[in-house]
Design a protein around this motif. Structure first.
Motif, PDB file in Angstrom:
ATOM      1  N   ASN A 108      -0.931 -12.760 -14.906  1.00 23.93           N
ATOM      2  CA  ASN A 108      -0.795 -11.432 -14.263  1.00 23.93           C
ATOM      3  C   ASN A 108      -0.310 -11.565 -12.824  1.00 23.93           C
ATOM      4  O   ASN A 108       0.274 -10.642 -12.268  1.00 23.93           O
ATOM      5  N   TYR A 109      -0.567 -12.718 -12.235  1.00 24.89           N
ATOM      6  CA  TYR A 109      -0.273 -12.885 -10.812  1.00 24.89           C
ATOM      7  C   TYR A 109       1.200 -13.167 -10.528  1.00 24.89           C
ATOM      8  O   TYR A 109       1.601 -13.180  -9.360  1.00 24.89           O
ATOM      9  N   ALA A 110       2.015 -13.323 -11.580  1.00 23.92           N
ATOM     10  CA  ALA A 110       3.467 -13.389 -11.368  1.00 23.92           C
ATOM     11  C   ALA A 110       3.905 -12.049 -10.772  1.00 23.92           C
ATOM     12  O   ALA A 110       4.776 -11.976  -9.908  1.00 23.92           O
ATOM     13  N   GLY A 115     -12.932  -4.861  -8.249  1.00 22.20           N
ATOM     14  CA  GLY A 115     -13.210  -5.830  -7.191  1.00 22.20           C
ATOM     15  C   GLY A 115     -14.689  -5.880  -6.840  1.00 22.20           C
ATOM     16  O   GLY A 115     -15.357  -4.841  -6.757  1.00 22.20           O
ATOM     17  N   ILE A 116     -15.180  -7.074  -6.631  1.00 22.52           N
ATOM     18  CA  ILE A 116     -16.590  -7.263  -6.289  1.00 22.52           C
ATOM     19  C   ILE A 116     -16.825  -6.877  -4.825  1.00 22.52           C
ATOM     20  O   ILE A 116     -17.862  -6.320  -4.476  1.00 22.52           O
ATOM     21  N   THR A 117     -15.832  -7.090  -3.972  1.00 19.61           N
ATOM     22  CA  THR A 117     -15.942  -6.654  -2.579  1.00 19.61           C
ATOM     23  C   THR A 117     -15.947  -5.129  -2.541  1.00 19.61           C
ATOM     24  O   THR A 117     -16.758  -4.521  -1.833  1.00 19.61           O
ATOM     25  N   ARG A 118     -15.055  -4.522  -3.301  1.00 19.20           N
ATOM     26  CA  ARG A 118     -14.984  -3.049  -3.369  1.00 19.20           C
ATOM     27  C   ARG A 118     -16.325  -2.489  -3.802  1.00 19.20           C
ATOM     28  O   ARG A 118     -16.856  -1.565  -3.184  1.00 19.20           O
ATOM     29  N   ASP A 119     -16.894  -3.090  -4.855  1.00 14.94           N
ATOM     30  CA  ASP A 119     -18.192  -2.640  -5.355  1.00 14.94           C
ATOM     31  C   ASP A 119     -19.271  -2.792  -4.275  1.00 14.94           C
ATOM     32  O   ASP A 119     -20.096  -1.895  -4.078  1.00 14.94           O
ATOM     33  N   CYS A 153      -9.582  -4.560   0.878  1.00 17.14           N
ATOM     34  CA  CYS A 153     -10.742  -5.455   0.782  1.00 17.14           C
ATOM     35  C   CYS A 153     -10.623  -6.357  -0.430  1.00 17.14           C
ATOM     36  O   CYS A 153     -10.044  -5.989  -1.443  1.00 17.14           O
ATOM     37  N   GLY A 154     -11.157  -7.534  -0.284  1.00 10.83           N
ATOM     38  CA  GLY A 154     -11.167  -8.512  -1.372  1.00 10.83           C
ATOM     39  C   GLY A 154     -11.907  -9.742  -0.890  1.00 10.83           C
ATOM     40  O   GLY A 154     -12.185  -9.864   0.309  1.00 10.83           O
ATOM     41  N   THR A 155     -12.186 -10.634  -1.794  1.00 12.70           N
ATOM     42  CA  THR A 155     -12.912 -11.852  -1.428  1.00 12.70           C
ATOM     43  C   THR A 155     -12.155 -12.620  -0.349  1.00 12.70           C
ATOM     44  O   THR A 155     -12.729 -13.001   0.667  1.00 12.70           O
ATOM     45  N   ALA A 156     -10.862 -12.846  -0.559  1.00 13.92           N
ATOM     46  CA  ALA A 156     -10.078 -13.603   0.416  1.00 13.92           C
ATOM     47  C   ALA A 156      -9.836 -12.751   1.664  1.00 13.92           C
ATOM     48  O   ALA A 156     -10.059 -13.191   2.786  1.00 13.92           O
ATOM     49  N   ALA A 180      -8.926  -8.199 -16.217  1.00 13.82           N
ATOM     50  CA  ALA A 180      -9.149  -9.650 -16.279  1.00 13.82           C
ATOM     51  C   ALA A 180      -8.313 -10.318 -15.194  1.00 13.82           C
ATOM     52  O   ALA A 180      -7.182  -9.904 -14.944  1.00 13.82           O
ATOM     53  N   LYS A 181      -8.875 -11.349 -14.585  1.00  8.78           N
ATOM     54  CA  LYS A 181      -8.083 -12.123 -13.622  1.00  8.78           C
ATOM     55  C   LYS A 181      -7.357 -13.224 -14.398  1.00  8.78           C
ATOM     56  O   LYS A 181      -7.822 -14.356 -14.495  1.00  8.78           O
ATOM     57  N   VAL A 182      -6.228 -12.829 -14.998  1.00 10.51           N
ATOM     58  CA  VAL A 182      -5.441 -13.762 -15.813  1.00 10.51           C
ATOM     59  C   VAL A 182      -4.366 -14.387 -14.922  1.00 10.51           C
ATOM     60  O   VAL A 182      -3.689 -13.659 -14.186  1.00 10.51           O
ATOM     61  N   ALA A 184      -2.655   1.749  -7.152  1.00  9.59           N
ATOM     62  CA  ALA A 184      -3.558   0.931  -7.974  1.00  9.59           C
ATOM     63  C   ALA A 184      -4.399   0.014  -7.081  1.00  9.59           C
ATOM     64  O   ALA A 184      -5.620   0.085  -7.049  1.00  9.59           O
ATOM     65  N   GLU A 185      -3.731  -0.856  -6.344  1.00  9.76           N
ATOM     66  CA  GLU A 185      -4.414  -1.866  -5.528  1.00  9.76           C
ATOM     67  C   GLU A 185      -3.325  -2.628  -4.777  1.00  9.76           C
ATOM     68  O   GLU A 185      -2.170  -2.211  -4.746  1.00  9.76           O
ATOM     69  N   CYS A 186      -3.698  -3.773  -4.193  1.00  8.85           N
ATOM     70  CA  CYS A 186      -2.696  -4.605  -3.523  1.00  8.85           C
ATOM     71  C   CYS A 186      -2.501  -5.867  -4.360  1.00  8.85           C
ATOM     72  O   CYS A 186      -2.980  -5.937  -5.478  1.00  8.85           O
TER      73      CYS A 186
END
Ligand code: PMP
Length: 306
Positions: free
Chosen positions: A163-165, A218-222, A254-257, A158-160, A192-194
Protein backbone atom coordinates in the motif's frame (compact mmCIF):
# COMPACT_ATOMS: atom_id res chain seq x y z
CA UNK A 1 24.52 11.60 16.45
CA UNK A 2 22.17 8.66 15.90
CA UNK A 3 23.91 5.33 16.32
CA UNK A 4 23.46 2.53 13.83
CA UNK A 5 21.47 -0.35 15.38
CA UNK A 6 23.74 -3.28 16.21
CA UNK A 7 21.07 -5.96 16.50
CA UNK A 8 17.78 -6.98 14.91
CA UNK A 9 15.26 -9.48 16.28
CA UNK A 10 14.59 -12.10 13.59
CA UNK A 11 12.14 -14.94 14.18
CA UNK A 12 12.93 -15.48 17.83
CA UNK A 13 16.65 -14.70 17.74
CA UNK A 14 18.69 -11.56 18.24
CA UNK A 15 21.14 -11.30 15.33
CA UNK A 16 23.70 -8.74 14.20
CA UNK A 17 22.13 -6.23 11.80
CA UNK A 18 24.38 -7.35 8.89
CA UNK A 19 23.03 -10.88 9.31
CA UNK A 20 19.37 -9.80 9.42
CA UNK A 21 18.80 -10.55 5.73
CA UNK A 22 16.04 -12.18 3.68
CA UNK A 23 16.51 -14.21 0.48
CA UNK A 24 16.12 -12.46 -2.90
CA UNK A 25 13.28 -14.87 -3.75
CA UNK A 26 10.80 -13.45 -1.31
CA UNK A 27 7.13 -12.75 -2.05
CA UNK A 28 7.12 -9.60 0.08
CA UNK A 29 10.06 -8.07 -1.77
CA UNK A 30 8.61 -8.82 -5.21
CA UNK A 31 4.90 -8.15 -4.65
CA UNK A 32 4.52 -6.06 -1.51
CA UNK A 33 2.66 -8.71 0.48
CA UNK A 34 3.96 -7.96 3.93
CA UNK A 35 2.52 -6.14 6.94
CA UNK A 36 4.28 -3.86 9.36
CA UNK A 37 4.02 -1.49 12.29
CA UNK A 38 5.68 1.71 13.43
CA UNK A 39 5.98 2.17 17.19
CA UNK A 40 7.90 4.62 19.38
CA UNK A 41 9.84 4.07 22.57
CA UNK A 42 10.32 7.18 24.75
CA UNK A 43 12.89 8.06 27.41
CA UNK A 44 11.15 8.50 30.78
CA UNK A 45 12.33 8.88 34.39
CA UNK A 46 11.63 5.14 34.79
CA UNK A 47 13.73 4.22 31.74
CA UNK A 48 12.64 3.49 28.15
CA UNK A 49 8.90 3.03 27.68
CA UNK A 50 7.02 1.89 24.58
CA UNK A 51 3.83 3.76 23.65
CA UNK A 52 0.76 1.49 23.24
CA UNK A 53 2.93 -1.52 22.41
CA UNK A 54 0.21 -4.18 22.68
CA UNK A 55 -2.22 -2.10 20.57
CA UNK A 56 0.39 -1.87 17.81
CA UNK A 57 1.13 -5.62 17.90
CA UNK A 58 -2.59 -6.38 17.83
CA UNK A 59 -2.91 -4.14 14.75
CA UNK A 60 0.00 -5.99 13.13
CA UNK A 61 -1.79 -9.30 13.62
CA UNK A 62 -5.04 -7.80 12.33
CA UNK A 63 -3.22 -6.47 9.25
CA UNK A 64 -1.97 -10.02 8.58
CA UNK A 65 -5.50 -11.34 9.02
CA UNK A 66 -6.86 -8.73 6.59
CA UNK A 67 -4.47 -9.72 3.80
CA UNK A 68 -5.19 -13.39 4.49
CA UNK A 69 -2.12 -14.75 6.28
CA UNK A 70 -3.36 -17.94 7.92
CA UNK A 71 -0.62 -18.84 10.35
CA UNK A 72 0.78 -15.90 12.26
CA UNK A 73 3.96 -17.32 13.79
CA UNK A 74 3.99 -15.35 17.08
CA UNK A 75 1.47 -14.11 19.61
CA UNK A 76 1.06 -10.42 20.30
CA UNK A 77 2.53 -10.98 23.80
CA UNK A 78 5.61 -12.71 22.35
CA UNK A 79 6.18 -9.78 19.99
CA UNK A 80 5.82 -7.29 22.87
CA UNK A 81 8.53 -9.15 24.81
CA UNK A 82 10.70 -9.40 21.68
CA UNK A 83 10.40 -5.61 21.26
CA UNK A 84 11.65 -5.00 24.79
CA UNK A 85 14.49 -7.50 24.26
CA UNK A 86 15.70 -5.82 21.06
CA UNK A 87 15.56 -2.32 22.61
CA UNK A 88 17.64 -3.58 25.54
CA UNK A 89 20.10 -5.40 23.24
CA UNK A 90 20.75 -2.13 21.35
CA UNK A 91 20.92 -0.10 24.56
CA UNK A 92 18.49 2.59 23.36
CA UNK A 93 16.69 4.92 25.77
CA UNK A 94 14.37 6.06 22.98
CA UNK A 95 13.87 4.73 19.46
CA UNK A 96 11.49 3.93 16.60
CA UNK A 97 10.42 0.28 16.33
CA UNK A 98 9.63 -1.52 13.07
CA UNK A 99 8.06 -4.99 13.26
CA UNK A 100 7.63 -6.50 9.79
CA UNK A 101 5.93 -9.73 8.77
CA UNK A 102 7.27 -11.05 5.48
CA UNK A 103 6.59 -14.16 3.44
CA UNK A 104 9.50 -16.49 2.96
CA UNK A 105 8.93 -18.61 -0.12
CA UNK A 106 11.17 -20.77 -2.37
CA UNK A 107 10.18 -18.49 -5.30
CA UNK A 108 8.07 -15.32 -5.36
CA UNK A 109 4.40 -16.27 -5.66
CA UNK A 110 1.08 -14.47 -6.00
CA UNK A 111 -0.51 -17.18 -3.88
CA UNK A 112 -0.07 -16.15 -0.26
CA UNK A 113 -0.27 -19.78 0.84
CA UNK A 114 3.03 -20.57 -0.96
CA UNK A 115 4.86 -18.38 1.57
CA UNK A 116 5.73 -19.00 5.20
CA UNK A 117 5.15 -16.02 7.47
CA UNK A 118 8.27 -14.78 9.25
CA UNK A 119 8.80 -11.71 11.47
CA UNK A 120 11.66 -9.32 12.10
CA UNK A 121 11.77 -6.36 14.52
CA UNK A 122 14.21 -3.54 13.85
CA UNK A 123 14.82 -0.50 16.08
CA UNK A 124 16.63 2.75 15.33
CA UNK A 125 17.00 6.24 16.73
CA UNK A 126 14.59 8.76 15.22
CA UNK A 127 14.10 12.45 15.91
CA UNK A 128 11.18 14.57 14.65
CA UNK A 129 10.14 12.60 11.53
CA UNK A 130 8.71 15.61 9.66
CA UNK A 131 11.52 17.91 10.86
CA UNK A 132 12.38 19.73 14.10
CA UNK A 133 11.57 23.15 12.61
CA UNK A 134 8.24 21.77 11.33
CA UNK A 135 7.19 20.20 14.64
CA UNK A 136 7.81 23.54 16.35
CA UNK A 137 6.52 25.99 13.74
CA UNK A 138 4.42 24.05 11.26
CA UNK A 139 4.90 22.39 7.90
CA UNK A 140 3.84 23.16 4.36
CA UNK A 141 1.53 20.56 2.83
CA UNK A 142 -0.01 20.02 -0.58
CA UNK A 143 -3.01 17.99 -1.59
CA UNK A 144 -1.52 15.11 -3.56
CA UNK A 145 -2.37 14.56 -7.21
CA UNK A 146 -2.47 10.84 -6.29
CA UNK A 147 -5.64 9.45 -4.68
CA UNK A 148 -5.62 7.18 -1.61
CA UNK A 149 -6.61 3.58 -2.30
CA UNK A 150 -10.18 2.55 -2.78
CA UNK A 151 -10.83 0.12 0.11
CA UNK A 152 -11.67 -2.66 -2.31
CA UNK A 153 -8.45 -2.16 -4.24
CA UNK A 154 -6.01 -2.23 -1.32
CA UNK A 155 -7.42 -2.72 2.11
CA UNK A 156 -6.35 0.37 3.92
CA UNK A 157 -7.18 -0.63 7.51
CA UNK A 158 -4.13 -2.89 7.19
CA UNK A 159 -0.57 -1.62 7.15
CA UNK A 160 0.40 -3.59 4.04
CA UNK A 161 3.87 -2.90 2.63
CA UNK A 162 2.52 -2.73 -0.95
CA UNK A 163 0.00 0.00 0.00
CA UNK A 164 2.93 2.30 0.67
CA UNK A 165 3.86 2.52 -3.02
CA UNK A 166 0.90 4.95 -3.08
CA UNK A 167 2.40 6.91 -0.15
CA UNK A 168 5.78 6.98 -1.91
CA UNK A 169 4.21 8.53 -5.04
CA UNK A 170 2.50 11.27 -3.02
CA UNK A 171 5.41 11.95 -0.66
CA UNK A 172 8.01 12.17 -3.42
CA UNK A 173 5.77 14.47 -5.45
CA UNK A 174 5.21 16.68 -2.40
CA UNK A 175 8.93 17.00 -1.59
CA UNK A 176 9.88 17.63 -5.25
CA UNK A 177 7.29 20.43 -5.38
CA UNK A 178 8.89 22.02 -2.31
CA UNK A 179 6.35 20.96 0.36
CA UNK A 180 7.01 18.86 3.47
CA UNK A 181 4.15 16.37 3.33
CA UNK A 182 1.12 15.41 1.22
CA UNK A 183 -2.53 15.30 2.23
CA UNK A 184 -4.35 12.54 0.37
CA UNK A 185 -7.99 12.46 -0.75
CA UNK A 186 -10.09 9.31 -1.01
CA UNK A 187 -11.54 8.23 -4.37
CA UNK A 188 -14.66 10.38 -3.69
CA UNK A 189 -12.57 13.48 -3.05
CA UNK A 190 -12.79 13.61 0.75
CA UNK A 191 -9.70 14.09 2.92
CA UNK A 192 -8.47 10.63 3.92
CA UNK A 193 -5.10 11.09 5.65
CA UNK A 194 -1.47 11.85 4.80
CA UNK A 195 1.23 9.52 3.51
CA UNK A 196 1.89 8.26 7.06
CA UNK A 197 -0.25 10.44 9.34
CA UNK A 198 -3.85 11.23 10.24
CA UNK A 199 -5.27 14.77 10.19
CA UNK A 200 -7.12 17.04 12.65
CA UNK A 201 -8.47 20.54 12.13
CA UNK A 202 -9.67 23.21 14.55
CA UNK A 203 -12.47 25.62 13.64
CA UNK A 204 -14.15 28.05 16.05
CA UNK A 205 -12.67 26.21 19.03
CA UNK A 206 -13.93 22.76 18.00
CA UNK A 207 -11.87 19.87 16.66
CA UNK A 208 -12.64 17.64 13.68
CA UNK A 209 -10.83 14.63 12.27
CA UNK A 210 -11.64 13.17 8.86
CA UNK A 211 -12.59 9.54 8.68
CA UNK A 212 -13.32 7.74 5.43
CA UNK A 213 -13.38 4.05 4.50
CA UNK A 214 -9.70 4.28 3.61
CA UNK A 215 -8.32 6.18 6.59
CA UNK A 216 -5.94 4.09 8.69
CA UNK A 217 -7.18 3.78 12.28
CA UNK A 218 -4.16 5.57 13.68
CA UNK A 219 -3.19 4.78 17.25
CA UNK A 220 -1.91 8.34 17.77
CA UNK A 221 -5.21 9.68 16.41
CA UNK A 222 -7.11 7.43 18.80
CA UNK A 223 -4.91 8.56 21.72
CA UNK A 224 -5.41 12.22 20.81
CA UNK A 225 -9.21 11.76 20.62
CA UNK A 226 -9.13 10.57 24.25
CA UNK A 227 -6.73 13.29 25.34
CA UNK A 228 -8.64 16.08 23.55
CA UNK A 229 -11.92 15.04 25.19
CA UNK A 230 -10.20 14.91 28.60
CA UNK A 231 -8.96 18.45 27.95
CA UNK A 232 -12.58 19.55 27.57
CA UNK A 233 -12.71 20.13 23.80
CA UNK A 234 -15.31 18.65 21.51
CA UNK A 235 -13.98 16.48 18.69
CA UNK A 236 -16.02 15.16 15.77
CA UNK A 237 -15.10 12.40 13.32
CA UNK A 238 -16.61 13.28 9.97
CA UNK A 239 -16.13 13.54 6.20
CA UNK A 240 -14.02 16.60 5.36
CA UNK A 241 -13.36 18.32 2.04
CA UNK A 242 -10.07 20.04 1.18
CA UNK A 243 -11.88 23.44 1.29
CA UNK A 244 -12.59 22.86 4.99
CA UNK A 245 -8.87 22.51 5.56
CA UNK A 246 -8.16 25.77 3.73
CA UNK A 247 -10.50 27.74 6.04
CA UNK A 248 -9.56 25.99 9.29
CA UNK A 249 -8.09 28.04 12.14
CA UNK A 250 -5.55 25.30 12.83
CA UNK A 251 -4.57 22.02 11.18
CA UNK A 252 -2.24 19.34 12.49
CA UNK A 253 -1.04 15.91 11.45
CA UNK A 254 -0.40 13.02 13.83
CA UNK A 255 1.20 9.62 13.72
CA UNK A 256 3.73 7.50 15.54
CA UNK A 257 6.65 8.89 13.53
CA UNK A 258 5.24 12.43 13.07
CA UNK A 259 3.89 12.66 16.65
CA UNK A 260 1.89 15.92 16.55
CA UNK A 261 3.09 18.26 13.82
CA UNK A 262 1.25 21.53 13.03
CA UNK A 263 0.43 22.54 9.45
CA UNK A 264 1.07 26.19 8.59
CA UNK A 265 0.24 26.19 4.88
CA UNK A 266 -1.74 24.00 2.46
CA UNK A 267 -1.53 24.46 -1.33
CA UNK A 268 -0.19 27.99 -0.86
CA UNK A 269 -2.99 29.03 1.54
CA UNK A 270 -1.82 30.12 4.98
CA UNK A 271 -3.64 28.26 7.78
CA UNK A 272 -4.77 30.49 10.65
CA UNK A 273 -1.89 32.66 11.81
CA UNK A 274 0.62 30.64 9.78
CA UNK A 275 2.20 29.42 13.04
CA UNK A 276 1.31 26.68 15.48
CA UNK A 277 -2.20 27.49 16.75
CA UNK A 278 -2.95 27.81 20.50
CA UNK A 279 -5.14 24.68 20.71
CA UNK A 280 -2.62 22.62 18.74
CA UNK A 281 0.11 23.81 21.11
CA UNK A 282 -1.89 22.81 24.19
CA UNK A 283 -2.59 19.34 22.77
CA UNK A 284 1.04 18.88 21.69
CA UNK A 285 2.23 19.84 25.20
CA UNK A 286 -0.18 17.39 26.86
CA UNK A 287 0.72 14.62 24.41
CA UNK A 288 4.41 15.10 25.21
CA UNK A 289 3.59 14.65 28.90
CA UNK A 290 1.74 11.41 28.11
CA UNK A 291 4.61 9.84 26.15
CA UNK A 292 7.23 11.05 28.62
CA UNK A 293 5.46 9.35 31.55
CA UNK A 294 4.25 12.59 33.16
CA UNK A 295 0.47 12.31 32.68
CA UNK A 296 -2.25 10.14 34.29
CA UNK A 297 -2.78 8.47 30.87
CA UNK A 298 0.89 7.39 30.81
CA UNK A 299 0.12 4.53 33.23
CA UNK A 300 -2.44 3.17 30.78
CA UNK A 301 -0.41 3.58 27.60
CA UNK A 302 3.28 3.20 28.44
CA UNK A 303 4.94 -0.18 28.63
CA UNK A 304 8.25 0.09 30.48
CA UNK A 305 11.14 -1.85 28.96
CA UNK A 306 12.84 -2.66 32.28
N1 PMP B 1 -1.99 6.79 8.19
C1 PMP B 1 -1.03 6.09 7.60
C2 PMP B 1 -1.16 5.80 6.15
C3 PMP B 1 0.08 5.63 8.32
O1 PMP B 1 1.04 4.92 7.73
C4 PMP B 1 0.19 5.96 9.69
C5 PMP B 1 1.39 5.51 10.47
N2 PMP B 1 1.20 4.23 10.98
C6 PMP B 1 -0.85 6.70 10.28
C7 PMP B 1 -1.92 7.11 9.50
C8 PMP B 1 -0.81 7.03 11.74
O2 PMP B 1 -1.00 5.85 12.50
P1 PMP B 1 -0.34 5.66 13.92
O3 PMP B 1 -0.74 6.81 14.74
O4 PMP B 1 -0.92 4.39 14.41
O5 PMP B 1 1.13 5.60 13.75
Amino acid sequence: MASYPKFVWMNGKIVETEKATVPFFNTTLHYGAGVFEGIRCYATSKGPAVFRLKDHMDRLINSARIIGVRDFPFTSEELCQATKDIIKANGYSSCYIRPLLYLASPLPSLNLDDGKAAVGIGVWEMGAYLGQEQIENGLKANVASFTRHHPNVSMTKAKVTGNYANSILAKTESIRLGYDEAIMLDPSGYVAECTGENVFLVRKGQLYSPITADTLEGITRDSLMTLIKEMGYSVTETMIGRDQLYIADEVFMCGTAAELTPVSEIDGRVIGSGKMGPITRKIQTEFKKVVNGEHPLSTKWLDYVN
